[in-house]
Design an enzyme around this catalytic site. Structure first.
Site, PDB file in Angstrom:
ATOM      1  N   MET A  79       0.623  -1.164   0.136  1.00 39.20           N
ATOM      2  CA  MET A  79       0.018  -0.163  -0.002  1.00 39.20           C
ATOM      3  C   MET A  79       0.972   1.326   0.011  1.00 39.20           C
ATOM      4  SD  MET A  79      -3.070  -1.022   2.723  1.00 39.20           S
ATOM      5  CE  MET A  79      -3.892   0.316   2.296  1.00 39.20           C
ATOM      6  N   HIS A  80       0.274   2.378  -0.249  1.00 41.61           N
ATOM      7  CA  HIS A  80       0.782   3.950   0.225  1.00 41.61           C
ATOM      8  C   HIS A  80       1.605   4.181  -0.972  1.00 41.61           C
ATOM      9  CE1 HIS A  80      -1.261   3.023   3.944  1.00 41.61           C
ATOM     10  NE2 HIS A  80      -0.152   2.208   4.291  1.00 41.61           N
ATOM     11  N   ASP A 235      -2.726  -5.043   0.513  1.00 38.20           N
ATOM     12  CA  ASP A 235      -2.065  -6.427   0.775  1.00 38.20           C
ATOM     13  C   ASP A 235      -2.748  -6.865   2.222  1.00 38.20           C
ATOM     14  OD1 ASP A 235      -0.958  -4.634   2.493  1.00 38.20           O
ATOM     15  OD2 ASP A 235       1.134  -5.103   1.899  1.00 38.20           O
TER      16      ASP A 235
END
Length: 485
Positions: A79-80, A235
């Protein structure tokens, strides 16, 4: 057949399952992380494509008929990450990853704007996407001026697979631009970082279709036409789908590169002050809370590199029975920490070392330090209104029975161990591909795997662990100013 593709930090995993959700095969492609400066963490998106090609080529070699029968593909990803593209969809710079902390100044500035916590339900952490764009604007203005699309890592793979600029709710909730309760982009928050909604991908639910596989790629791996690509998930939400952690109150603890205590929620329960993440789940009309620590198995792997012994050998030296804490305390803040401190500058530490502190004692302290960091997340979840009765263990670190005993005792909760099988993010992504392709009921598909055993807290060590946790809690404020300056 259905395919799950999980883009992790250290590699891409592709997994094939059949209609009965039996795993047919899996394959991997390796990735590395570039750290050009302290606190930086980057990857080239081209490497994600290369690693995915490696994994799918290996699946084709091992299971050509099964791969040819794939009807749906689900995506999961780290992520991110800030993946920046120009008008021609060309990558403008290496992707800034989830564990990159260079934008801590920008994150603090955005977090000081009360709209961010009010709309997203979360602190603006340095690892989130929005402060990374603010950093690019401040430090690489020529690149910022060229940004046409901001994509999360797995959504860059989707662009390569389908030609579509699309994302879904669970991953997008980690950007600091999503109205998490309403499940849509916030024009106000985008404007606060001098961006517009047109620079964001279109949003769907994780169980919905988000494009079809491009014909040239289908031909390369022998697939038919019209293969559906699901919205997918970040995830942790994908792992939750794999573990069946989709109903209110269900929870897991993940011991991967980072550590996560994940609880599914039937409603939106934000509490930013606790430093708990309140995100959309991959299933419609569901949310989840997470406590996140940045170094879980990463801490053990660091210890392995320093000592020259493998992680497996280090944990084997501890034996089977859980030991009382030795008095040596380890803070696993090798990359800073999220829950509960939101501190990008803090770094790890050993305390209480003596001449008798051998390698076994240090290994024990490392495992206990991660266990206590997860306990911090449990306390933060409780402050956010979520009380857990048990957790299920997943991730590479869960192969260590000693570690699971330590976690169970630190949390004072039973830890369930699933039966043999791989129920992680790639499996959850494959389940989402199945749902998107068939229209099946998401809850019926995302069932919980059978429990092989339950590890109970060691009652005889409860007071010793509580005392050690108290030392752990006192150590962070004691060293914070000395470490961060």
């Amino acid at each position: 057949m259905y395919l799950g593709i999980d883009l992790g930090t250290s590699g891409v995993k592709a997994m094939l399952i059949d209609d009965g959700q039996q795993i047919i095969g899996s394959a991997n492609g390796a990735l590395t992380v570039s750290r050009p400066h302290p606190g930086w963490s980057e990857q080239a998106p081209a490497d994600w494509v290369r690693a995915t090609e490696e994994a799918l080529d290996a699946l084709k070699a091992a299971h050509p008929a099964a791969l040819a029968a794939v009807r749906g593909i689900g995506l999961s990803g780290q992520m991110h990450g800030a993946t920046l593209l120009d008008r021609q969809d060309q990558v403008l710079r290496p992707c800034i990853l989830w564990n990159d902390t260079r934008s801590h100044v920008e994150a603090a500035a955005l977090d000081a704007d009360p709209r961010f916590r009010a709309i997203t339900g979360n602190i603006v952490f340095p690892g989130f996407t929005a402060p990374k764009l603010a950093w690019v604007k401040n430090n690489e203005p020529d690149i910022f001026a060229q940004v046409r699309w901001v994509l999360l890592p797995k959504d860059y793979l989707r662009l390569w697979l389908t030609g579509e600029h699309m994302s879904e709710m669970s991953d997008s909730a980690g950007t600091s631009w999503l109205d998490t309760g309403a499940r849509r982009w916030s024009a106000d928050l985008l404007a606060a970082t001098e961006l517009e909604e047109r620079q964001m991908p279109n949003l769907v639910e994780g169980t919905d279709s988000a494009g079809t596989l491009r014909p040239e790629l289908a031909a390369r791996w022998g697939l038919g036409s019209g293969v559906v690509i699901a919205g997918g998930a970040g995830d942790n939400a994908a792992s939750a789908c794999g573990m069946g952690t989709v109903s209110d109150g269900a929870a897991f603890v993940s011991l991967g590169t980072s550590g996560v205590l994940f609880a599914a929620n039937g409603s939106y329960l934000p509490n930013p002050a606790s430093a708990v993440h309140a995100f959309c789940h991959a299933l419609p009309d569901t949310w989840h809370q997470m406590g996140v620590i940045l170094s879980a198995t990463d801490a053990l792997n660091w210890h392995s590199r320093i000592t020259g012994a493998s992680a497996a050998d280090l944990t084997a030296e501890l034996g089977e029975g859980l030991k009382a804490p030795s008095g040596v305390t380890f803070l696993p803040y090798l990359s800073g920490e999220r829950t509960p401190h939101n501190d990008a500058a803090i770094r790890g530490a050993f305390a209480g070392l003596g001449h008798e502190s051998d390698r076994v004692v240090l290994t024990q302290a490392v495992l206990e330090g991660v266990s206590f960091a997860i306990r911090d997340s449990l306390e933060a979840l409780r402050l956010a209104g979520t009380n857990l009765s048990r957790v299920t263990a997943i991730g590479g670190g869960s192969r260590s029975r000693y570690w699971l005993k330590s976690i169970a005792t630190a949390l004072s909760l039973p830890v369930d161990v699933p039966g043999d099988g791989d129920f992680g993010a790639a499996f959850g992504a494959a389940r989402l591909g199945l749902i998107a392709a068939t229209g099946s009921d998401p809850v019926a598909v995302c069932q919980t795997p059978a429990t092989a055993e339950t590890i109970e807290p060691d009652a005889s060590l409860a007071s010793a662990y509580e005392e050690a946790y108290g030392r752990y809690r006192r150590l962070y404020p004691a060293i914070r100013d000395a470490v961060t300056g």
